[in-house]
Motif scaffolding. Structure first.
Motif, PDB file in Angstrom:
ATOM      1  N   SER A 427       0.844  -1.201   0.000  1.00  0.00           N
ATOM      2  CA  SER A 427       0.000   0.000   0.000  1.00  0.00           C
ATOM      3  C   SER A 427       0.873   1.242   0.000  1.00  0.00           C
ATOM      4  N   LYS A 428       0.458   2.227  -0.756  1.00  0.00           N
ATOM      5  CA  LYS A 428       1.156   3.515  -0.756  1.00  0.00           C
ATOM      6  C   LYS A 428       0.436   4.467   0.180  1.00  0.00           C
ATOM      7  N   LEU A 429       1.212   5.310   0.835  1.00  0.00           N
ATOM      8  CA  LEU A 429       0.670   6.181   1.871  1.00  0.00           C
ATOM      9  C   LEU A 429       0.866   7.639   1.502  1.00  0.00           C
ATOM     10  N   VAL A 430      -0.195   8.423   1.654  1.00  0.00           N
ATOM     11  CA  VAL A 430      -0.132   9.852   1.345  1.00  0.00           C
ATOM     12  C   VAL A 430      -0.590  10.643   2.562  1.00  0.00           C
ATOM     13  N   LEU A 431       0.250  11.562   2.993  1.00  0.00           N
ATOM     14  CA  LEU A 431      -0.100  12.491   4.064  1.00  0.00           C
ATOM     15  C   LEU A 431      -0.226  13.859   3.418  1.00  0.00           C
ATOM     16  N   TYR A 432      -1.459  14.407   3.351  1.00  0.00           N
ATOM     17  CA  TYR A 432      -1.618  15.631   2.571  1.00  0.00           C
ATOM     18  C   TYR A 432      -1.296  16.878   3.396  1.00  0.00           C
ATOM     19  N   VAL A 433       0.018  17.037   3.573  1.00  0.00           N
ATOM     20  CA  VAL A 433       0.575  18.281   4.122  1.00  0.00           C
ATOM     21  C   VAL A 433       1.764  18.620   3.248  1.00  0.00           C
ATOM     22  N   GLY A 434       2.158  19.873   3.247  1.00  0.00           N
ATOM     23  CA  GLY A 434       3.367  20.216   2.520  1.00  0.00           C
ATOM     24  C   GLY A 434       4.562  19.852   3.391  1.00  0.00           C
ATOM     25  N   GLY A 435       5.726  19.745   2.832  1.00  0.00           N
ATOM     26  CA  GLY A 435       6.883  19.501   3.674  1.00  0.00           C
ATOM     27  C   GLY A 435       7.965  18.706   2.978  1.00  0.00           C
ATOM     28  N   LYS A 436       9.079  18.633   3.658  1.00  0.00           N
ATOM     29  CA  LYS A 436      10.227  17.926   3.127  1.00  0.00           C
ATOM     30  C   LYS A 436      10.088  16.434   3.387  1.00  0.00           C
ATOM     31  N   ILE A 437      10.479  15.638   2.428  1.00  0.00           N
ATOM     32  CA  ILE A 437      10.430  14.195   2.591  1.00  0.00           C
ATOM     33  C   ILE A 437      11.728  13.748   3.248  1.00  0.00           C
ATOM     34  N   GLU A 438      11.624  13.114   4.408  1.00  0.00           N
ATOM     35  CA  GLU A 438      12.807  12.693   5.136  1.00  0.00           C
ATOM     36  C   GLU A 438      12.762  11.201   5.429  1.00  0.00           C
ATOM     37  N   LYS A 439      13.550  10.428   4.701  1.00  0.00           N
ATOM     38  CA  LYS A 439      13.734   8.992   4.948  1.00  0.00           C
ATOM     39  C   LYS A 439      12.423   8.280   5.237  1.00  0.00           C
ATOM     40  N   THR A 440      11.505   8.378   4.344  1.00  0.00           N
ATOM     41  CA  THR A 440      10.211   7.726   4.516  1.00  0.00           C
ATOM     42  C   THR A 440       9.637   7.384   3.160  1.00  0.00           C
ATOM     43  N   ASP A 441       8.809   6.336   3.114  1.00  0.00           N
ATOM     44  CA  ASP A 441       8.118   6.045   1.863  1.00  0.00           C
ATOM     45  C   ASP A 441       6.680   6.528   1.946  1.00  0.00           C
ATOM     46  N   THR A 442       6.424   7.450   2.856  1.00  0.00           N
ATOM     47  CA  THR A 442       5.141   8.145   2.918  1.00  0.00           C
ATOM     48  C   THR A 442       5.246   9.402   2.060  1.00  0.00           C
ATOM     49  N   TYR A 443       4.325   9.574   1.148  1.00  0.00           N
ATOM     50  CA  TYR A 443       4.386  10.732   0.268  1.00  0.00           C
ATOM     51  C   TYR A 443       3.657  11.910   0.901  1.00  0.00           C
ATOM     52  N   LEU A 444       4.322  13.044   0.987  1.00  0.00           N
ATOM     53  CA  LEU A 444       3.725  14.254   1.556  1.00  0.00           C
ATOM     54  C   LEU A 444       3.185  15.110   0.424  1.00  0.00           C
ATOM     55  N   MET A 445       1.940  15.545   0.559  1.00  0.00           N
ATOM     56  CA  MET A 445       1.297  16.275  -0.523  1.00  0.00           C
ATOM     57  C   MET A 445       0.431  17.388   0.049  1.00  0.00           C
ATOM     58  N   GLY A 446       0.494  18.560  -0.549  1.00  0.00           N
ATOM     59  CA  GLY A 446      -0.318  19.677  -0.089  1.00  0.00           C
ATOM     60  C   GLY A 446      -1.594  19.809  -0.894  1.00  0.00           C
ATOM     61  N   LEU A 447      -2.734  19.987  -0.203  1.00  0.00           N
ATOM     62  CA  LEU A 447      -4.001  20.179  -0.920  1.00  0.00           C
ATOM     63  C   LEU A 447      -4.063  21.541  -1.610  1.00  0.00           C
ATOM     64  N   GLU A 448      -3.088  22.405  -1.280  1.00  0.00           N
ATOM     65  CA  GLU A 448      -3.137  23.724  -1.898  1.00  0.00           C
ATOM     66  C   GLU A 448      -2.616  23.709  -3.337  1.00  0.00           C
ATOM     67  N   ILE A 449      -2.040  22.588  -3.779  1.00  0.00           N
ATOM     68  CA  ILE A 449      -1.550  22.532  -5.157  1.00  0.00           C
ATOM     69  C   ILE A 449      -2.725  22.460  -6.116  1.00  0.00           C
ATOM     70  N   ASP A 450      -2.442  22.692  -7.390  1.00  0.00           N
ATOM     71  CA  ASP A 450      -3.468  22.645  -8.430  1.00  0.00           C
ATOM     72  C   ASP A 450      -4.182  21.293  -8.407  1.00  0.00           C
ATOM     73  N   ILE A 451      -5.520  21.328  -8.500  1.00  0.00           N
ATOM     74  CA  ILE A 451      -6.312  20.099  -8.413  1.00  0.00           C
ATOM     75  C   ILE A 451      -5.935  19.109  -9.512  1.00  0.00           C
ATOM     76  N   GLY A 452      -5.690  19.633 -10.696  1.00  0.00           N
ATOM     77  CA  GLY A 452      -5.285  18.761 -11.795  1.00  0.00           C
ATOM     78  C   GLY A 452      -3.968  18.062 -11.502  1.00  0.00           C
ATOM     79  N   GLU A 453      -3.037  18.792 -10.912  1.00  0.00           N
ATOM     80  CA  GLU A 453      -1.749  18.209 -10.555  1.00  0.00           C
ATOM     81  C   GLU A 453      -1.910  17.174  -9.450  1.00  0.00           C
ATOM     82  N   LEU A 454      -2.778  17.488  -8.468  1.00  0.00           N
ATOM     83  CA  LEU A 454      -3.050  16.544  -7.382  1.00  0.00           C
ATOM     84  C   LEU A 454      -3.640  15.250  -7.927  1.00  0.00           C
ATOM     85  N   ALA A 455      -4.616  15.378  -8.833  1.00  0.00           N
ATOM     86  CA  ALA A 455      -5.240  14.196  -9.437  1.00  0.00           C
ATOM     87  C   ALA A 455      -4.212  13.375 -10.216  1.00  0.00           C
TER      88      ALA A 455
END
Length: 557
Positions: A427-455
């Motif tokens: 399973s892939k994991l997404v935490l929708y906050v902005g931020g730096k990725i540090e030694k993790t396979d959890t993807y950090l993503m901000g909801l403030e980005i363009d909806i098309g890009e998020l999709a």
């Protein structure tokens, strides 16, 4: 064709006709000629005032002030006054009906504006209060730190022998601690009310509360009270140590403060899906008239109290989605009982249908947005960390999406636990906050980005896209389309192409399938494969390598 009769006063016998007549009056047109002898439009004089301010008049010749409307019929609707003069009875009756509707709408608008102004004023006052509380609390901390520091220096003998002042110094230190607790309560209250308080979930052990228990046991003994507080259940348990310790501290502080003789007892128990806290005293009790207000800020059961302790306790319990109850009798004492939901690994669950996406989010509007973005996939939803944990094990989703702030656990902590589940290693994991990725396979993503890009990113995470990485060389580039066609036929996925030097860590977190097109350089291939292994902690990555050797294209899985 049906005939519609109109009498000499222009009244209508047919309801359809009345409605058409009414529409004509609304839009200002002439009424239909139902009969040849009815052609005259009724004369209407109309003016609308809000207090003394003219809102509308249908004729320019009408006065601009309400005092000049003698001989007019006056209709009052709170602050709205309507002056009307019309000779035709039917038109008059119809206008009365319409004007009632108009006046009601005007009053609704007025009320809405008043409510909006009042809300704005209340919000401004509330913000001012919270800002004041925060500012004054920070200001008070500075002199208290100075006092506390000098007390410690005095105890260490920096100012000479002060053993004869030991009792006085203990009283001063006790007062400083109470003042510090009050200031911390003010700061916590302001943070909670401005949604600036983040629940941190961490491993908590009973021994971490040892110092708090020691302080209140000493205070109780100084008043001649018996003190008995114990801990039971499994440890460590997950929770926010600061919040739980603040709840305990405020309950015990009140118990000691308002108990003159007798005992103070209680427990903290970790049991199943609950953390249970109970504190009892044999003190003065809470008067009946105050029991409904006891959790409001600045309401105290006894004179001299700040009235913040129980308000903070209630705010924190609500923040943790728990519940608090109490039983109190004047002259006999009070018992507070708290139950806080606890996130734990479900011991029993059934394997249900596999789904593509699990959304864990308490906010309905955010869930609705995410649902629309992943509408092409199968989705299940959860509102809390505990519910999300269970559904993740039940459905083994391809993708888990959650926010940082869940009502019972931090989103980062929850995903850390899910990553430890063998059944979810793909399973892939997404935490929708902005931020730096540090030694993790959890993807950090901000909801403030363009909806098309998020999709697009979520589509990649769900495995519908792969990344074609190519060596930036003209001899290699001419084979791009050939490789794309081959991969499309083999895997039937959307292909994203990117130069080797442009690939970054985020690409390795997004994609699970890579196609490498390079010249026959073993070091380039080895370096790229090392980067894949570095980012993936489970066997989720697929790599297909195309090597250009002597002008021929070869590939290996």
């Amino acid at each position: 064709m049906a005939t519609v009769c109109i009498d000499g006063n222009a009244s209508m016998a047919n309801p359809i006709g009345r409605e058409r007549y009414r529409r004509c009056l609304i839009w200002g047109c002439s009424p239909p000629r139902w009969r040849e002898d009815v052609t005259k439009h009724p004369e209407v004089n109309l003016a609308v005032f809000n207090k003394d301010r003219l809102l509308y008049k249908n004729l320019k010749m009408l006065p601009d002030v309400p005092f000049d409307y003698t001989g007019f019929e006056r209709l009052d609707y709170r602050t709205v006054t309507i002056f009307l003069k019309v000779d035709d009875p039917f038109t008059k009756r119809l206008l009365h009906e319409l004007l009632n509707d108009v006046a009601f709408k005007l009053l609704q608008i007025e009320d809405s504006e008043k409510i909006e102004r009042l809300y704005s004023e209340l919000k401004e006052v509330s913000n001012y209060r919270l800002t004041f509380m925060r500012s004054i609390s920070h200001e008070l901390k500075t002199p208290l730190n100075v006092i506390q520091g000098n007390l410690q220096l005095a105890k260490l003998g920096v100012y000479g022998d002060v053993s004869h002042l030991s009792e006085l110094l203990e009283e001063i230190e006790s007062a400083v601690k109470r003042a510090t607790q009050l200031i911390n309560n003010l700061l916590d209250l302001s943070r909670i009310e401005t949604e600036g308080f983040y629940v941190k979930v961490e491993p908590v052990r009973f021994e971490m509360f040892k110092q708090i228990m020691k302080e209140y046991e000493l205070l109780a003994q100084q008043k001649g009270l018996h003190f008995d507080f114990h801990f039971q259940g499994e440890e460590p348990f997950s929770g926010d140590f600061r919040i739980i310790s603040t709840i305990l501290s405020n309950l015990l502080s009140n118990a000691v403060k308002y108990t003159g003789c007798g005992e103070i007892k209680g427990f903290l128990q970790v049991r199943g899906d609950r953390i249970i806290i109970e504190v009892s005293d044999t003190g003065s009790g809470i008067p009946l008239e105050l029991q409904e207000k006891i959790f409001e800020p600045f309401v105290s059961g006894e004179s001299g109290g700040s009235g913040l302790g129980l308000a903070i306790v209630k705010k924190f319990v609500d923040l943790l989605k728990g519940k608090i109850t109490f039983i109190s009798n004047v002259g006999e004492g009070t018992t507070f009982h708290i139950e806080i939901p606890r996130v734990y690994r479900p011991s029993h669950y059934e394997n249900k249908e596999h789904v593509n996406v699990l959304l864990i989010e308490p906010d309905e509007s955010t869930r609705r947005l995410l649902r629309k973005i992943v509408s092409d996939y199968t989705v299940v939803e959860a509102l809390t960390g505990q519910e999300g944990y269970l559904k993740a094990l039940e459905h083994s989703p391809d993708l888990v999406i959650t926010g940082l702030r869940l009502p019972d656990i931090g989103g980062d902590e929850l995903l850390y636990r899910l990553r430890g589940e063998e059944a979810l290693n793909r399973s892939k994991l997404v935490l929708y906050v902005g931020g730096k990725i540090e030694k993790t396979d959890t993807y950090l993503m901000g909801l403030e980005i363009d909806i098309g890009e998020l999709a697009s990113r979520l589509k990649i995470l769900l495995g519908d896209k792969l990344l074609l990485v190519y060596d930036d060389d003209e001899k290699v580039k001419i084979h791009l389309e050939q490789v794309k066609s081959f991969i499309k036929a083999l895997l039937d996925r959307e292909i994203m192409a990117k130069g080797l030097e442009m690939v970054d860590e985020r690409d390795f977190l997004l994609y699970d399938t890579f196609v490498l097109l390079v010249q026959g350089d073993p070091e380039i291939i080895a370096t790229f494969m090392r980067r894949i292994r570095k980012m993936f902690y489970s066997n989720m990555a697929i790599a297909i390598v195309f090597v250009l050797t002597g002008g021929e294209l070869k590939w290996q899985g």
